[in-house]
Design a protein around this motif. Structure first.
Motif, mmCIF file in Angstrom:
data_model
loop_
_atom_site.group_PDB
_atom_site.id
_atom_site.type_symbol
_atom_site.label_atom_id
_atom_site.label_comp_id
_atom_site.label_asym_id
_atom_site.label_seq_id
_atom_site.Cartn_x
_atom_site.Cartn_y
_atom_site.Cartn_z
ATOM 1 N N VAL A 181 46.739 13.741 -7.214
ATOM 2 C CA VAL A 181 45.740 12.776 -7.678
ATOM 3 C C VAL A 181 44.462 13.499 -8.083
ATOM 4 C CG1 VAL A 181 44.241 10.859 -7.000
ATOM 5 C CG2 VAL A 181 46.644 10.851 -6.335
ATOM 6 N N LEU A 182 43.958 14.339 -7.175
ATOM 7 C CA LEU A 182 42.715 15.062 -7.469
ATOM 8 C C LEU A 182 42.901 16.048 -8.611
ATOM 9 C CD1 LEU A 182 41.361 15.746 -3.871
ATOM 10 C CD2 LEU A 182 40.523 14.095 -5.536
ATOM 11 N N GLY A 183 44.064 16.685 -8.674
ATOM 12 C CA GLY A 183 44.327 17.608 -9.774
ATOM 13 C C GLY A 183 44.287 16.914 -11.128
ATOM 14 N N GLY A 184 44.922 15.757 -11.214
ATOM 15 C CA GLY A 184 44.908 15.010 -12.474
ATOM 16 C C GLY A 184 43.519 14.561 -12.863
ATOM 17 N N LEU A 185 42.753 14.084 -11.879
ATOM 18 C CA LEU A 185 41.379 13.646 -12.164
ATOM 19 C C LEU A 185 40.506 14.820 -12.595
ATOM 20 C CD1 LEU A 185 40.792 11.087 -9.262
ATOM 21 C CD2 LEU A 185 41.250 10.578 -11.672
ATOM 22 N N LEU A 186 40.702 15.983 -11.974
ATOM 23 C CA LEU A 186 39.934 17.168 -12.376
ATOM 24 C C LEU A 186 40.230 17.555 -13.820
ATOM 25 C CD1 LEU A 186 40.151 19.483 -9.223
ATOM 26 C CD2 LEU A 186 38.089 18.435 -10.180
ATOM 27 N N LEU A 187 41.490 17.525 -14.207
ATOM 28 C CA LEU A 187 41.861 17.904 -15.570
ATOM 29 C C LEU A 187 41.348 16.909 -16.607
ATOM 30 C CD1 LEU A 187 45.503 19.218 -15.006
ATOM 31 C CD2 LEU A 187 43.428 20.554 -15.385
ATOM 32 N N LEU A 188 41.058 15.682 -16.171
ATOM 33 C CA LEU A 188 40.492 14.685 -17.080
ATOM 34 C C LEU A 188 38.977 14.812 -17.236
ATOM 35 C CD1 LEU A 188 42.368 11.323 -16.328
ATOM 36 C CD2 LEU A 188 42.081 12.388 -18.574
ATOM 37 N N LEU A 189 38.340 15.564 -16.348
ATOM 38 C CA LEU A 189 36.881 15.621 -16.329
ATOM 39 C C LEU A 189 36.237 15.967 -17.676
ATOM 40 C CD1 LEU A 189 35.734 17.227 -12.948
ATOM 41 C CD2 LEU A 189 35.116 14.991 -13.877
ATOM 42 N N PRO A 190 36.667 17.038 -18.372
ATOM 43 C CA PRO A 190 35.962 17.408 -19.610
ATOM 44 C C PRO A 190 35.948 16.319 -20.673
ATOM 45 C CG PRO A 190 37.354 19.199 -18.858
ATOM 46 C CD PRO A 190 37.718 18.002 -18.029
ATOM 47 N N LEU A 211 32.426 27.602 -18.976
ATOM 48 C CA LEU A 211 31.030 27.245 -19.212
ATOM 49 C C LEU A 211 30.580 27.706 -20.596
ATOM 50 C CD1 LEU A 211 28.326 26.141 -18.201
ATOM 51 C CD2 LEU A 211 27.890 28.403 -17.182
ATOM 52 N N ALA A 212 30.959 28.928 -20.963
ATOM 53 C CA ALA A 212 30.602 29.439 -22.291
ATOM 54 C C ALA A 212 31.217 28.575 -23.392
ATOM 55 C CB ALA A 212 31.064 30.888 -22.426
ATOM 56 N N GLY A 255 32.011 25.438 -23.130
ATOM 57 C CA GLY A 255 31.311 24.159 -23.142
ATOM 58 C C GLY A 255 29.994 24.237 -23.876
ATOM 59 N N LEU A 256 29.223 25.299 -23.636
ATOM 60 C CA LEU A 256 27.940 25.464 -24.324
ATOM 61 C C LEU A 256 28.149 25.652 -25.822
ATOM 62 C CD1 LEU A 256 26.124 27.817 -21.771
ATOM 63 C CD2 LEU A 256 25.699 25.369 -22.171
ATOM 64 N N ARG A 257 29.171 26.391 -26.182
ATOM 65 C CA ARG A 257 29.485 26.593 -27.603
ATOM 66 C C ARG A 257 29.860 25.265 -28.261
ATOM 67 N NH1 ARG A 257 31.249 30.850 -30.922
ATOM 68 N NH2 ARG A 257 32.755 30.261 -32.520
ATOM 69 N N THR A 258 30.600 24.442 -27.544
ATOM 70 C CA THR A 258 30.996 23.139 -28.091
ATOM 71 C C THR A 258 29.784 22.237 -28.298
ATOM 72 O OG1 THR A 258 33.154 23.287 -27.013
ATOM 73 C CG2 THR A 258 32.418 21.099 -27.677
ATOM 74 N N ILE A 259 28.872 22.244 -27.333
ATOM 75 C CA ILE A 259 27.656 21.438 -27.463
ATOM 76 C C ILE A 259 26.867 21.876 -28.689
ATOM 77 C CG2 ILE A 259 25.420 20.923 -26.401
ATOM 78 C CD1 ILE A 259 26.841 21.099 -23.675
ATOM 79 N N TYR A 260 26.754 23.193 -28.886
ATOM 80 C CA TYR A 260 26.039 23.710 -30.054
ATOM 81 C C TYR A 260 26.744 23.326 -31.351
ATOM 82 C CZ TYR A 260 24.675 27.079 -33.640
ATOM 83 O OH TYR A 260 24.288 27.656 -34.823
ATOM 84 N N ALA A 261 28.060 23.546 -31.385
ATOM 85 C CA ALA A 261 28.813 23.304 -32.620
ATOM 86 C C ALA A 261 28.795 21.836 -33.020
ATOM 87 C CB ALA A 261 30.252 23.797 -32.453
ATOM 88 N N THR A 262 28.982 20.945 -32.065
ATOM 89 C CA THR A 262 29.018 19.518 -32.394
ATOM 90 C C THR A 262 27.651 19.008 -32.841
ATOM 91 O OG1 THR A 262 28.710 18.991 -30.035
ATOM 92 C CG2 THR A 262 30.955 18.977 -30.902
ATOM 93 N N SER A 263 26.589 19.686 -32.414
ATOM 94 C CA SER A 263 25.253 19.289 -32.866
ATOM 95 C C SER A 263 24.972 19.797 -34.281
ATOM 96 C CB SER A 263 24.179 19.816 -31.912
ATOM 97 O OG SER A 263 24.125 21.230 -31.936
ATOM 98 N N MET A 264 25.706 20.846 -34.702
ATOM 99 C CA MET A 264 25.474 21.453 -36.011
ATOM 100 C C MET A 264 26.363 20.872 -37.104
ATOM 101 S SD MET A 264 23.036 23.643 -35.627
ATOM 102 C CE MET A 264 23.202 24.652 -37.102
ATOM 103 N N ILE A 265 27.536 20.383 -36.721
ATOM 104 C CA ILE A 265 28.507 19.902 -37.712
ATOM 105 C C ILE A 265 28.265 18.419 -37.973
ATOM 106 C CG2 ILE A 265 30.944 19.595 -38.258
ATOM 107 C CD1 ILE A 265 31.551 21.857 -36.296
ATOM 108 N N GLU A 277 38.682 23.205 -26.121
ATOM 109 C CA GLU A 277 37.779 23.338 -24.979
ATOM 110 C C GLU A 277 38.011 22.268 -23.919
ATOM 111 O OE1 GLU A 277 36.505 20.431 -27.753
ATOM 112 O OE2 GLU A 277 36.943 22.561 -28.091
ATOM 113 N N GLU A 278 38.843 21.288 -24.204
ATOM 114 C CA GLU A 278 39.087 20.168 -23.300
ATOM 115 C C GLU A 278 39.755 20.598 -21.992
ATOM 116 O OE1 GLU A 278 41.871 16.713 -24.313
ATOM 117 O OE2 GLU A 278 39.966 16.079 -25.171
#
Length: 506
Positions: free
Chosen positions: A286-295, A196-197, A199-209, A162-163
């Motif tokens: 520069v902006l492309g690299g920073l965007l890809l680092l966001l998650p 987005l889906a 990301g929400l799934r990851t938030i749920y999964a990491t809270s459950m595991i 998901e990164e």
């Protein structure tokens, strides 16, 4: 023809730089692959579809790998092949997007910069490689006008890791800075919805595991994590420019003023980059690299504040930036720099071939961190392990895990009487730990107190009925208990406990 020869040569150079990974053992979280009951089950592929599985394609690839062999080199071979495939794709894309000389340099940086070593040499990083591969394929389709094919490949990337959720923002930036086609709006919107889906799934999964080490279980707040990410990003960029100081466990915790200053520098750089983004000049990359680092480097907490593998896909953009800035440099100097990168990557890969070298490097770069000392203590001689863990105890006297590892080090040093005290301290710090009770039983057993040891093993099973070590040690002492159902044991563990006789430890 020249471009084809260059890409073949580039793949060969990347193979030379990272071929040492084939001789590397499993490291750190790699061992969890061997101990995951789902992966070790003949029907483990079913786990791909569970609600808590956020990386089904990666999980499926590991399961297939284990059905063939559990030898480390087979896992490393897959990682190496994935990286070479990424190198082939990235070089073709860079040749399309950049002037020729800039593309050559950028391709070399992506192919064998030492920053890529962790992603290639660390088996657990396969998710990063798979996700990047699908994103590069997606970009290739996008540039050919096959936007919905690009959407499908991006979804595959999300299913690997998901990164890469910010990849649609990179495509949006690319469209806005060049063609600005209205036909791109629908696919990009669909990609954003999928991200987005995920990301929400990851938030749920990491809270459950339990023990996921991310989200609510990362051990720090989103704000704290965000505050340190400015330092982490600057560290990545420093390693890009000056490729020395690599470590598997970097220390980026700094005072609040330094953290704010780091983000200030990044914001200023981003603002300056925005001024040239429309022309797809260095500012775009520069902006492309920073965007890809966001998650990975913004507000979603992870236990690891900084890891080099997070730069794998963003390095595609930063390498392009590097190529554009230095394309007019002296040719011999550029050849020398590329050769230096290759040598440094080869040397850094050799560090990953030895657990002792890997964690010794980490302990040297972060002397105040506990984890490098704990990991190093497990692979060095008992006397050195005791010394390391005594130092860790001075740094973290209230840490139950440190007390446990110190006790285990004393057991290895054949000092069960001292180990008993440390296991008792671990139990005092964490009274509900089944493993702490079990470890105390081990010390008692080595001290000749078999009945007391049996009692501790039994009490450990009251806390955790599925604790394999306690079942095993009770069987060694002649106590056979009914095996509970529903335990998450590996296939090997289950087979061991079904044996009518036990002659040795597993």
């Amino acid at each position: 023809m020249v471009a084809l020869r260059f890409r073949i040569l580039l793949v060969a150079a990347a193979l030379l730089a990272f071929c040492g990974a084939l001789g590397a053992p499993f490291q750190f979280d790699d061992f969890s692959l061997l101990n995951d009951p789902a992966l070790n089950s003949a029907h483990g592929w079913n786990h791909v579809f569970t609600a808590t599985q956020t990386r089904p394609l990666t999980f499926l690839s590991f399961w297939v790998n284990l059905q063939i062999s559990d030898a480390p080199w087979t896992f490393h071979l897959v990682s190496l092949v994935l990286h070479l495939a990424c190198v082939w794709l990235a070089s073709g894309l860079l040749l399309e997007l950049l002037p020729l000389r800039a593309a050559w340099l950028a391709s070399a940086v992506f192919a064998f910069h030492p920053l890529q070593t962790e992603a290639v040499a660390y088996v657990f990083s396969r998710a990063t490689l798979l996700a990047a591969l699908f994103c590069l394929l997606s970009l290739s389709c996008w540039l050919k006008g096959r936007r919905w094919w690009a959407f499908g490949l991006f979804v595959c990337g999300l299913l690997a890791k998901e990164e890469v959720a910010a990849f649609p923002l990179f495509l949006a930036l690319l469209e806005w800075s060049t063609r600005r086609s209205k036909a791109a709006v629908g696919p990009i919107a669909a990609m954003c919805a999928a991200a987005l889906a995920a990301g929400l799934r990851t938030i749920y999964a990491t809270s459950m595991i339990a023990g996921s080490g991310a989200g609510t279980q990362a051990g720090l707040t989103s704000f704290d994590y965000f505050s340190y990410q400015g330092v982490a990003i600057l560290r990545y960029l420093q390693l890009l420019l000056v490729p020395i100081g690599f470590t598997v466990d970097a220390e980026v915790r700094v005072p609040p003023l330094a953290a704010a200053l780091a983000w200030g520098v990044i914001v200023v750089v981003a603002i300056l980059a925005w001024r040239t983004v429309r022309a797809a000049q260095p500012g775009f990359w520069v902006l492309g690299g920073l965007l890809l680092l966001l998650p990975s480097s913004s507000i979603f907490p992870a236990e690891d504040l900084a890891v080099d593998r997070r730069m794998y896909l963003p390095l595609f953009c930063f390498a392009a930036l590097f190529g554009m800035l230095l394309q007019k440099a002296n040719q011999k100097l550029l050849y020398g720099y590329a050769a230096l990168l290759l040598v440094l990557s080869f040397a850094q890969t050799r560090v990953w071939m030895s657990p002792e070298a890997l964690w010794m490097e980490a302990a040297r770069h972060a002397p105040s961190k506990i984890r490098p000392k704990r990991q190093l203590a497990r692979v060095v001689q008992p006397a050195q392990a005791v010394e390391l863990m005594e130092e860790a105890k001075r740094l973290a006297p209230e840490d139950a895990a440190v007390a446990t590892d110190l006790g285990l080090s004393y057991l290895r040093a054949n000092k069960p009487e001292v180990a008993l005290g440390e296991f008792g301290r671990a139990l005092a710090l964490d009274p509900n730990s089944a493993m702490a009770i079990h470890n105390r039983g081990m010390a008692l057993l080595l001290l000749g107190q078999a009945d007391a040891a049996k009692g501790d093993f039994a009490r450990a099973l009251e806390k955790d009925p599925c604790l394999f070590d306690a079942h095993w040690n009770l069987r060694r002492l002649g106590v056979v208990r009914t095996m509970p159902s529903g335990c998450a044991w590996t296939r090997r563990q289950a087979e061991l406990l079904q044996r009518p006789e036990i002659s040795s430890a597993p």
